[in-house]
Design an enzyme around this catalytic site. Structure first.
Site, PDB file in Angstrom:
ATOM      1  N   SER A 188       0.833  -1.218   0.000  1.00 40.05           N
ATOM      2  CA  SER A 188       0.000   0.000   0.000  1.00 40.05           C
ATOM      3  C   SER A 188       0.862   1.260   0.000  1.00 40.05           C
ATOM      4  N   GLY A 198       2.075 -10.059 -11.392  1.00 36.74           N
ATOM      5  CA  GLY A 198       1.328 -10.866 -12.371  1.00 36.74           C
ATOM      6  C   GLY A 198       2.061 -10.933 -13.702  1.00 36.74           C
ATOM      7  N   ARG A 227     -36.374 -23.775  -6.149  1.00 42.08           N
ATOM      8  CA  ARG A 227     -36.311 -24.668  -4.986  1.00 42.08           C
ATOM      9  C   ARG A 227     -37.562 -24.558  -4.154  1.00 42.08           C
ATOM     10  N   GLN A 249     -35.601 -15.227   3.015  1.00 39.03           N
ATOM     11  CA  GLN A 249     -34.860 -15.366   1.748  1.00 39.03           C
ATOM     12  C   GLN A 249     -34.975 -14.067   0.941  1.00 39.03           C
ATOM     13  N   GLY A 308     -27.169 -26.764   0.470  1.00 39.06           N
ATOM     14  CA  GLY A 308     -26.113 -27.716   0.095  1.00 39.06           C
ATOM     15  C   GLY A 308     -25.718 -27.587  -1.359  1.00 39.06           C
ATOM     16  N   GLU A 348      -4.752  -3.747  -6.676  1.00 36.70           N
ATOM     17  CA  GLU A 348      -5.069  -2.441  -7.259  1.00 36.70           C
ATOM     18  C   GLU A 348      -5.394  -1.434  -6.149  1.00 36.70           C
ATOM     19  N   ASP A 358      -5.558  -1.662  -1.593  1.00 35.52           N
ATOM     20  CA  ASP A 358      -6.346  -2.292  -0.528  1.00 35.52           C
ATOM     21  C   ASP A 358      -7.539  -1.399  -0.177  1.00 35.52           C
TER      22      ASP A 358
HETATM   23  C1  LIG Z   1     -10.593   0.562 -17.620  1.00 36.32           C
HETATM   24  C2  LIG Z   1     -10.094  -0.758 -18.093  1.00 36.32           C
HETATM   25  C3  LIG Z   1      -8.749  -1.158 -17.516  1.00 36.32           C
HETATM   26  C4  LIG Z   1      -8.390  -2.610 -17.783  1.00 36.32           C
HETATM   27  C5  LIG Z   1      -9.086  -3.527 -16.810  1.00 36.32           C
HETATM   28  C6  LIG Z   1      -8.311  -3.744 -15.511  1.00 36.32           C
HETATM   29  C7  LIG Z   1      -9.006  -4.726 -14.607  1.00 36.32           C
HETATM   30  C8  LIG Z   1      -8.403  -4.810 -13.240  1.00 36.32           C
HETATM   31  C9  LIG Z   1      -6.958  -5.254 -13.213  1.00 36.32           C
HETATM   32  C10 LIG Z   1      -6.844  -6.722 -12.798  1.00 36.32           C
HETATM   33  C11 LIG Z   1      -5.418  -7.116 -12.440  1.00 36.32           C
HETATM   34  C12 LIG Z   1      -5.016  -6.489 -11.159  1.00 36.32           C
HETATM   35  C13 LIG Z   1      -3.661  -7.007 -10.769  1.00 36.32           C
HETATM   36  C14 LIG Z   1      -3.139  -6.252  -9.574  1.00 36.32           C
HETATM   37  C15 LIG Z   1      -2.256  -5.245  -9.758  1.00 36.32           C
HETATM   38  C16 LIG Z   1      -1.812  -4.487  -8.609  1.00 36.32           C
HETATM   39  O1  LIG Z   1      -2.206  -4.709  -7.468  1.00 36.32           O
HETATM   40  S1  LIG Z   1      -0.750  -3.221  -9.013  1.00 36.32           S
HETATM   41  C17 LIG Z   1      -0.267  -2.526  -7.474  1.00 36.32           C
HETATM   42  C18 LIG Z   1      -1.405  -1.785  -6.821  1.00 36.32           C
HETATM   43  N1  LIG Z   1      -0.897  -1.019  -5.742  1.00 36.32           N
HETATM   44  C19 LIG Z   1      -1.567   0.043  -5.262  1.00 36.32           C
HETATM   45  O2  LIG Z   1      -2.676   0.361  -5.659  1.00 36.32           O
HETATM   46  C20 LIG Z   1      -0.853   0.838  -4.203  1.00 36.32           C
HETATM   47  C21 LIG Z   1      -1.841   1.523  -3.275  1.00 36.32           C
HETATM   48  N2  LIG Z   1      -1.234   2.704  -2.719  1.00 36.32           N
HETATM   49  C22 LIG Z   1      -1.419   3.930  -3.323  1.00 36.32           C
HETATM   50  O3  LIG Z   1      -2.123   4.090  -4.295  1.00 36.32           O
HETATM   51  C23 LIG Z   1      -0.706   5.091  -2.711  1.00 36.32           C
HETATM   52  O4  LIG Z   1       0.434   4.658  -1.987  1.00 36.32           O
HETATM   53  C24 LIG Z   1      -1.590   5.926  -1.788  1.00 36.32           C
HETATM   54  C25 LIG Z   1      -2.030   5.104  -0.580  1.00 36.32           C
HETATM   55  C26 LIG Z   1      -2.827   6.430  -2.482  1.00 36.32           C
HETATM   56  C27 LIG Z   1      -0.720   7.138  -1.425  1.00 36.32           C
HETATM   57  O5  LIG Z   1      -0.714   7.365  -0.095  1.00 36.32           O
HETATM   58  P1  LIG Z   1       0.322   8.462   0.531  1.00 36.32           P
HETATM   59  O6  LIG Z   1       1.706   8.048   0.338  1.00 36.32           O
HETATM   60  O7  LIG Z   1      -0.183   8.741   1.895  1.00 36.32           O
HETATM   61  O8  LIG Z   1       0.120   9.758  -0.359  1.00 36.32           O
HETATM   62  P2  LIG Z   1      -1.162  10.719  -0.396  1.00 36.32           P
HETATM   63  O9  LIG Z   1      -0.837  11.976   0.341  1.00 36.32           O
HETATM   64  O10 LIG Z   1      -2.410   9.990  -0.021  1.00 36.32           O
HETATM   65  O11 LIG Z   1      -1.241  11.032  -1.960  1.00 36.32           O
HETATM   66  C28 LIG Z   1      -0.372  12.049  -2.499  1.00 36.32           C
HETATM   67  C29 LIG Z   1      -1.163  12.813  -3.521  1.00 36.32           C
HETATM   68  O12 LIG Z   1      -1.390  11.943  -4.642  1.00 36.32           O
HETATM   69  C30 LIG Z   1      -2.784  11.907  -4.922  1.00 36.32           C
HETATM   70  N3  LIG Z   1      -3.054  10.574  -5.468  1.00 36.32           N
HETATM   71  C31 LIG Z   1      -2.829   9.396  -4.858  1.00 36.32           C
HETATM   72  N4  LIG Z   1      -3.175   8.369  -5.673  1.00 36.32           N
HETATM   73  C32 LIG Z   1      -3.650   8.926  -6.823  1.00 36.32           C
HETATM   74  C33 LIG Z   1      -4.168   8.380  -8.046  1.00 36.32           C
HETATM   75  N5  LIG Z   1      -4.245   7.055  -8.239  1.00 36.32           N
HETATM   76  N6  LIG Z   1      -4.534   9.242  -9.006  1.00 36.32           N
HETATM   77  C34 LIG Z   1      -4.431  10.591  -8.801  1.00 36.32           C
HETATM   78  N7  LIG Z   1      -3.952  11.181  -7.662  1.00 36.32           N
HETATM   79  C35 LIG Z   1      -3.560  10.339  -6.685  1.00 36.32           C
HETATM   80  C36 LIG Z   1      -3.458  12.164  -3.608  1.00 36.32           C
HETATM   81  O13 LIG Z   1      -4.792  12.604  -3.788  1.00 36.32           O
HETATM   82  C37 LIG Z   1      -2.548  13.224  -3.038  1.00 36.32           C
HETATM   83  O14 LIG Z   1      -2.856  14.429  -3.702  1.00 36.32           O
HETATM   84  P3  LIG Z   1      -2.820  15.828  -2.847  1.00 36.32           P
HETATM   85  O15 LIG Z   1      -3.823  15.624  -1.758  1.00 36.32           O
HETATM   86  O16 LIG Z   1      -3.209  16.863  -3.836  1.00 36.32           O
HETATM   87  O17 LIG Z   1      -1.423  15.930  -2.322  1.00 36.32           O
HETATM   88  C1  LIG Z   2      -3.250 -12.157  -6.752  1.00 38.77           C
HETATM   89  C2  LIG Z   2      -2.473 -10.884  -6.598  1.00 38.77           C
HETATM   90  C3  LIG Z   2      -2.059 -10.191  -7.732  1.00 38.77           C
HETATM   91  C4  LIG Z   2      -1.312  -9.014  -7.610  1.00 38.77           C
HETATM   92  N1  LIG Z   2      -0.781  -8.428  -8.745  1.00 38.77           N
HETATM   93  C5  LIG Z   2       0.096  -7.405  -8.585  1.00 38.77           C
HETATM   94  C6  LIG Z   2       0.792  -6.881  -9.706  1.00 38.77           C
HETATM   95  O1  LIG Z   2       0.660  -7.368 -10.830  1.00 38.77           O
HETATM   96  N2  LIG Z   2       1.667  -5.849  -9.523  1.00 38.77           N
HETATM   97  C7  LIG Z   2       1.860  -5.294  -8.291  1.00 38.77           C
HETATM   98  O2  LIG Z   2       2.648  -4.357  -8.183  1.00 38.77           O
HETATM   99  N3  LIG Z   2       1.207  -5.767  -7.195  1.00 38.77           N
HETATM  100  C8  LIG Z   2       0.344  -6.812  -7.320  1.00 38.77           C
HETATM  101  N4  LIG Z   2      -0.296  -7.323  -6.221  1.00 38.77           N
HETATM  102  C9  LIG Z   2      -0.006  -6.761  -4.898  1.00 38.77           C
HETATM  103  C10 LIG Z   2      -1.172  -5.884  -4.393  1.00 38.77           C
HETATM  104  O3  LIG Z   2      -1.219  -4.699  -5.101  1.00 38.77           O
HETATM  105  C11 LIG Z   2      -0.929  -5.643  -2.891  1.00 38.77           C
HETATM  106  O4  LIG Z   2      -1.177  -6.845  -2.206  1.00 38.77           O
HETATM  107  C12 LIG Z   2      -1.871  -4.547  -2.368  1.00 38.77           C
HETATM  108  O5  LIG Z   2      -1.471  -3.301  -2.889  1.00 38.77           O
HETATM  109  C13 LIG Z   2      -1.888  -4.472  -0.831  1.00 38.77           C
HETATM  110  O6  LIG Z   2      -0.574  -4.352  -0.317  1.00 38.77           O
HETATM  111  P1  LIG Z   2      -0.069  -5.431   0.754  1.00 38.77           P
HETATM  112  O7  LIG Z   2      -0.461  -6.766   0.314  1.00 38.77           O
HETATM  113  O8  LIG Z   2       1.357  -5.144   1.027  1.00 38.77           O
HETATM  114  O9  LIG Z   2      -0.927  -5.114   2.065  1.00 38.77           O
HETATM  115  P2  LIG Z   2      -0.562  -3.998   3.160  1.00 38.77           P
HETATM  116  O10 LIG Z   2      -0.392  -2.678   2.529  1.00 38.77           O
HETATM  117  O11 LIG Z   2       0.510  -4.548   4.033  1.00 38.77           O
HETATM  118  O12 LIG Z   2      -1.946  -3.986   3.993  1.00 38.77           O
HETATM  119  C14 LIG Z   2      -2.230  -5.110   4.811  1.00 38.77           C
HETATM  120  C15 LIG Z   2      -3.393  -4.739   5.686  1.00 38.77           C
HETATM  121  O13 LIG Z   2      -3.028  -3.612   6.476  1.00 38.77           O
HETATM  122  C16 LIG Z   2      -4.040  -2.605   6.361  1.00 38.77           C
HETATM  123  N5  LIG Z   2      -3.426  -1.281   6.238  1.00 38.77           N
HETATM  124  C17 LIG Z   2      -2.317  -0.963   5.538  1.00 38.77           C
HETATM  125  N6  LIG Z   2      -2.110   0.359   5.574  1.00 38.77           N
HETATM  126  C18 LIG Z   2      -3.127   0.894   6.318  1.00 38.77           C
HETATM  127  C19 LIG Z   2      -3.511   2.208   6.703  1.00 38.77           C
HETATM  128  N7  LIG Z   2      -2.786   3.283   6.333  1.00 38.77           N
HETATM  129  N8  LIG Z   2      -4.639   2.372   7.434  1.00 38.77           N
HETATM  130  C20 LIG Z   2      -5.382   1.289   7.813  1.00 38.77           C
HETATM  131  N9  LIG Z   2      -5.084   0.031   7.466  1.00 38.77           N
HETATM  132  C21 LIG Z   2      -3.976  -0.164   6.729  1.00 38.77           C
HETATM  133  C22 LIG Z   2      -4.745  -2.904   5.036  1.00 38.77           C
HETATM  134  O14 LIG Z   2      -6.095  -2.534   5.162  1.00 38.77           O
HETATM  135  C23 LIG Z   2      -4.601  -4.364   4.849  1.00 38.77           C
HETATM  136  O15 LIG Z   2      -5.746  -5.017   5.317  1.00 38.77           O
HETATM  137  C24 LIG Z   2      -1.049  -8.491  -6.323  1.00 38.77           C
HETATM  138  C25 LIG Z   2      -1.488  -9.170  -5.182  1.00 38.77           C
HETATM  139  C26 LIG Z   2      -2.179 -10.371  -5.309  1.00 38.77           C
HETATM  140  C27 LIG Z   2      -2.568 -11.116  -4.071  1.00 38.77           C
END
Ligand SMILES: CCCCCCCCCCCCC/C=C/C(=O)SCCNC(=O)CCNC(=O)[C@H](O)C(C)(C)COP(=O)(O)OP(=O)(O)OC[C@H]1O[C@@H](n2cnc3c(N)ncnc32)[C@H](O)[C@@H]1OP(=O)(O)O
Ligand SMILES: Cc1cc2nc3c(=O)[nH]c(=O)nc-3n(C[C@H](O)[C@H](O)[C@H](O)COP(=O)(O)OP(=O)(O)OC[C@H]3O[C@@H](n4cnc5c(N)ncnc54)[C@H](O)[C@@H]3O)c2cc1C
EC number: 1.3.3.6
Length: 549
Positions: A49, A82, A222, A241, A309, A332, A334
């Site tokens: 995250s 992935g 059912r 239900q 069941g 994408e 949490d």
């Molecule tokens: C439409 C079709 C598309 C194709 C179909 C897709 C289908 C789905 C895909 C299926 C496959 C999925 C596979 C999985 C992939 C992954 O999981 S990839 C990894 C994903 N990881 C994350 O999402 C990480 C999550 N964490 C964050 O996004 C950031 O760390 C955060 C928590 C949001 C940032 O926190 P922090 O460090 O506290 O900074 P902030 O102060 O909150 O943010 C700074 C400023 O940035 C702005 N901001 C943050 N995120 C965004 C954003 N996404 N877009 C725009 N702006 C953003 C935020 O508002 C802050 O702005 P200011 O307030 O103005 O400073």
């Molecule tokens: C099947 C699968 C496919 C994925 N594919 C990709 C990929 O292709 N590319 C990629 O980059 N990543 C990928 N990911 C990773 C995914 O993006 C991360 O798992 C996700 O962003 C969450 O981060 P984490 O697992 O480290 O959980 P953490 O960030 O450690 O969070 C763990 C728990 O702590 C809690 N927590 C954390 N921070 C806070 C907070 N500030 N306040 C309150 N609660 C909090 C959360 O709610 C969560 O329940 C994939 C994961 C899986 C399982």
């Protein structure tokens, strides 16, 4: 095949959206025709995250005009990536950009940037020098996807591989950016995640449609027990239900309209790149992805149990749907983390309102209802309990928005109070549950507003009557679900609360009478529902044939 392609959309999307023309010229065709399968390497073993705490490094070497990609410790191993374990030949690697400075510090950390890193040989498909790849192993679901772990040991890539749309490095190691701050660059870089969240919110509704269809059709088919000396009744005739499934069906319709609107906004944002719309879509996609995927995950278990069941037979799909969908709540972004983005955005809008700024397009209702909020609840209307009033969309939307406004105003006061002694991080944590409730309340308001719009614009009169019934059930079910909040502030008097509960049960009964038409309207072909117990005809015989009779 669906998910590996989606991972390519993340890899391809990151190159197209974070890169510049030189990257489009070099990679677009290969990404498009799958010659260049790739992956999106953001998450690490120790950080998912908290993207700003990622530890992988990309150090610029001015002598060779290259970046050196390194995994400084095990916590920085890229994890869950992935397409990395089997298919990927490239990765978009998110790493800390390190530039040499010619002072005592020696290096400056420019924060997280994205880099194209080839990870396998184009011909032999073997991992390239300095790159170690392992499979993350069997998962709860989505085992068709090869999630891998990547360690980099002094992997050298050309300077050109920096995806430099928002920040670039010159030949002599100087940094330049079109954006005013590191924060803006970070926001723009994370903007790439929004498409996936839009996709997840939209696809989660599709999963909910399938589950609601299977459970509803089976519940109509059912029969179990009945009045003495009379035929058995269908289990959907039981009030319990109906209570389990009909508000869920109403929510499915509500989410359909809300996520369809989100996709439209996202498309407009991709065309215009309007800054206010970017922030709006970020908050809306984060909120809807979190809210809808959490609701769907709970609903999948309710549907499984409601089918007894036979709901537990793998062929009837609730198990695989639940296992494959479960991760939608985490990847994408949490859900708990994303809801805080919504709360943060509301507070920003709130503060700008009270500093004379204007609300962004989605939150402008707050401007109106903040004024409504300032006037205490009306003791007369708090007692109104007539069906016409309770089914009036103005009452419903005002209630939702009143709740959000009160939550917003009260959490702003609490944050201000606690910040003095706890600092902003401590105050935020002290109010965290309040902030999450605010975010969910706001998202419910947005969902209802979109549903009401859809009802009002429905061209067919009989469909409009049915949609109005379903929308009223959605609204009253959500108010009843949080009736404590409305009672605590006397927005709803005891008699009105009772009337809301009674009416929502009656509307569930009425929706039950059109449940077949409502699920058929999802237009899901049998090869999509793929559950014998949900077939439109001969369900039982399809089921007995499945086991060999
Ligand atoms: C439409 C079709 C598309 C194709 C179909 C897709 C289908 C789905 C895909 C299926 C496959 C999925 C596979 C999985 C992939 C992954 O999981 S990839 C990894 C994903 N990881 C994350 O999402 C990480 C999550 N964490 C964050 O996004 C950031 O760390 C955060 C928590 C949001 C940032 O926190 P922090 O460090 O506290 O900074 P902030 O102060 O909150 O943010 C700074 C400023 O940035 C702005 N901001 C943050 N995120 C965004 C954003 N996404 N877009 C725009 N702006 C953003 C935020 O508002 C802050 O702005 P200011 O307030 O103005 O400073
Ligand atoms: C099947 C699968 C496919 C994925 N594919 C990709 C990929 O292709 N590319 C990629 O980059 N990543 C990928 N990911 C990773 C995914 O993006 C991360 O798992 C996700 O962003 C969450 O981060 P984490 O697992 O480290 O959980 P953490 O960030 O450690 O969070 C763990 C728990 O702590 C809690 N927590 C954390 N921070 C806070 C907070 N500030 N306040 C309150 N609660 C909090 C959360 O709610 C969560 O329940 C994939 C994961 C899986 C399982």
């Amino acid at each position: 095949m669906f998910f590996p392609l989606l991972y390519c959309s993340l890899w391809g999307g990151s190159v197209m959206n974070l890169g510049t023309q030189k990257h489009k010229d070099k990679y677009y065709d290969g990404i498009d025709n799958l010659d260049y399968p790739g992956c999106f390497a953001m998450t690490e073993l120790h950080h998912g995250s908290n993207v700003q705490a990622l530890q992988t490094t990309a150090s610029f070497d001015p002598i060779t005009d290259e970046f050196i990609i390194d995994t400084p410790n095990d916590g920085a191993i890229k994890w869950w990536i992935g397409n990395a374990a089997v298919h990927g030949k490239f990765a978009t690697v998110f790493a800390r950009l390190k530039l040499p400075t010619y002072d005592t510090k020696g290096v400056s950390d420019m924060g997280v940037h994205a880099f194209i890193v080839p990870i396998r040989d184009m011909k032999t498909h073997q991992p390239l020098l300095g790159i170690e790849i392992h499979d993350c192993g069997h998962k709860v679901g989505l085992n068709g996807v090869d999630n891998g772990a990547l360690r980099f040991r002094s992997v050298r890539i050309p300077r050109d591989n920096l995806l430099n749309r928002f920040g670039d490095v010159s030949r002599d190691g100087k940094y330049k950016s079109s954006l005013p701050s590191a924060n803006k660059r970070f926001a723009a870089t994370l903007g790439e995640l929004v498409g996936g969240r839009v996709g997840l919110a939209y696809s989660s509704v599709s999963v909910l449609k399938v589950a609601a269809t299977i459970a509803t059709r089976y519940s109509l088919l059912r029969q179990q027990f009945g009045p003495p000396n009379q035929p058995e009744v269908s289990i959907l005739d039981y009030q319990s239900q109906q209570h389990k499934l009909m508000p869920m069906l109403a929510s499915t319709y509500a989410f359909h309209f809300a996520t369809t609107n989100l996709v439209e906004k996202y498309s407009e944002m991709k065309k215009t790149h309007d800054e206010e719309l970017v922030a709006d879509v970020h908050a809306l996609s984060a909120g809807l992805k979190a809210y809808v995927t959490s609701y769907t995950a709970k609903s999948l278990s309710i549907c499984r149990e409601a089918c007894g069941g036979h709901g537990y037979a793998s062929v009837n799909r609730f198990g695989s749907l639940r296992n494959d969908h479960d991760i939608f709540q985490t990847f994408e972004g949490d859900n708990t983390v994303l809801l805080q983005q919504v709360a943060g955005d509301l507070l920003k809008q709130y503060q700008s309102k009270f500093k004379g700024g204007t609300f962004a397009v989605t939150w402008n209702y707050l401007r109106e209802s903040m004024n409504t909020y300032l006037s205490q609840p009306n003791p007369v209307t708090a007692r109104w309990e007539g069906e016409d009033h309770l089914r009036n969309p103005k009452f419903q939307l005002d209630a939702f928005r009143y709740r959000t406004s009160r939550l917003l105003q009260s959490v702003a006061v609490r944050l201000r109070k606690h910040s003095k002694s706890l600092g902003s991080f401590g105050a935020w944590n002290r109010c965290l549950n309040h902030l999450l409730t605010l975010a969910e309340s706001h998202i419910e308001s947005v969902i209802l507003a979109k549903f009401i719009e859809a009802v009002e614009s429905c061209p067919d009169p009989s469909s409009q009557v049915a949609l109005k019934l379903v929308c009223d059930l959605y609204a009253l079910d959500r108010i009843w679900n949080d009736i404590g909040t409305y009672r605590n502030v006397d927005y709803v008097a005891p008699n009105k609360a009772k009337a809301i509960h009674k009416l929502s049960e009656y509307l569930s009964f009425q929706v039950r009478n059109i449940a077949t038409e409502l699920v058929n309207a999802f237009d899901l072909p049998d090869h999509v529902t793929r559950a014998p117990i949900a077939m439109k005809s001969e369900a039982y015989s399809q089921y007995t044939q499945h086991v060999g009779f």
